[in-house]
Scaffold this active site. Sequence first.
Site, PDB file in Angstrom:
ATOM      1  N   SER A 196       0.974  -0.997   0.094  1.00  0.00           N
ATOM      2  CA  SER A 196      -0.251   0.022  -0.159  1.00  0.00           C
ATOM      3  C   SER A 196       0.860   1.277  -0.009  1.00  0.00           C
ATOM      4  O   SER A 196       1.738   1.246  -0.937  1.00  0.00           O
ATOM      5  CB  SER A 196      -0.801  -0.062   1.165  1.00  0.00           C
ATOM      6  OG  SER A 196      -2.000   0.671   0.965  1.00  0.00           O
ATOM      7  N   ASP A 205      -9.009  -4.889  -5.636  1.00  0.00           N
ATOM      8  CA  ASP A 205      -8.577  -3.800  -4.990  1.00  0.00           C
ATOM      9  C   ASP A 205      -9.120  -2.521  -5.119  1.00  0.00           C
ATOM     10  O   ASP A 205      -8.983  -1.964  -6.543  1.00  0.00           O
ATOM     11  CB  ASP A 205      -6.969  -3.731  -5.091  1.00  0.00           C
ATOM     12  CG  ASP A 205      -6.434  -2.628  -4.121  1.00  0.00           C
ATOM     13  OD1 ASP A 205      -6.858  -2.075  -3.363  1.00  0.00           O
ATOM     14  OD2 ASP A 205      -5.215  -2.824  -3.754  1.00  0.00           O
ATOM     15  N   HIS A 223      -7.089  -5.780  -1.429  1.00  0.00           N
ATOM     16  CA  HIS A 223      -6.251  -4.762  -0.970  1.00  0.00           C
ATOM     17  C   HIS A 223      -5.232  -5.625  -0.036  1.00  0.00           C
ATOM     18  O   HIS A 223      -4.049  -5.313  -0.054  1.00  0.00           O
ATOM     19  CB  HIS A 223      -6.671  -3.445  -0.524  1.00  0.00           C
ATOM     20  CG  HIS A 223      -5.579  -2.448  -0.160  1.00  0.00           C
ATOM     21  ND1 HIS A 223      -4.657  -1.779  -1.350  1.00  0.00           N
ATOM     22  CD2 HIS A 223      -5.215  -2.174   1.104  1.00  0.00           C
ATOM     23  CE1 HIS A 223      -3.854  -1.163  -0.583  1.00  0.00           C
ATOM     24  NE2 HIS A 223      -3.979  -1.039   0.821  1.00  0.00           N
TER      25      HIS A 223
END
Length: 316
Positions: free
Chosen positions: A109, A265, A293
């Site tokens: 991320s 995601d 995600h």
Amino acid sequence: MIGYFHTPVRKTYQLKVSKLHTLMIEECGVPFGIPVVFLHGGPGGSISEKSRRFFDPKRYRIILFDQRGCGASTPTRELKDNTVFHSVEDLEKIRKFLGIDRWIVFGGSYGSTLALTYAIMHPELVMALVLRGIFLGRQSDIDWMIEKGGASEFYPEEYEQFAQLIPETSRHQLVQSYFKMMTEGTAQERDEAAKRWAEWESGQVTLQPDFSGSPVALEWQKTIGLLEAAYFAHGFFPGKSDNFILDHAYQLQNIPMAIVHGRFDTICRPSGAYDLAKACPHARFSILEESSHASEAHMFRKLVEIMDDLALKFSD
């Protein structure tokens, strides 16, 4: 709970990286193993026991730390001197403090944003990049996550709840409006804004979304809400190009790289991962069809597999 390696912390350090900021660092695994540094997401996240599970402790020297203003690093939620470029400097201070020549950099991320920025600025120090849930920090990536027309199309009801905290006349600038409320509002308004922001983002990290939040997570919500809003409001690469990472992707051409992204995601677009893969054609690129995600089962197994492969590569 998914887990391959249950690794105890071997050492902890408090490293003062500026007059203001002190970082909490954990070291795990074997002292003379292959060095790897784990970069958590956010901005505003923190490390946890789960962060250590990707790495075989018999083969890796595992370094983890809470970034500026996050987790057990101090001062908490401090925005001054807190950018991706400050964190790049921190990585260098940690590497030198621990006497590491080169290391593998593992980030997910926002951790992928930081990992890529560090590798662009110090390519000679990176043995390999392992990246999950790619976030390139562009204005279009910010808009996708927060402004109407991106992730909101997948969760319209939840997005409406998120947007309703802001007066209708200001909803065309949700990032700036949320940041203003978190920094200029009453204590109650600040807490509610951080809570709404965190619930909107964290609610969609898995294939089974949960926007209800957690009654015990207010401090975490306040941190990730404020730091994310600050980075989003000011831009991820102050003084640099909005497309900083892809503009400088040529710096990564000699670094072994794995890019792993979930097909579903909705926070970080798969198209961003694809853009990075096109800019780095040497990278090992994987879109996982049954992942979103977070590091759920398929994602977790893939990342462990990559780390096991690298352990064999760098043990030769």
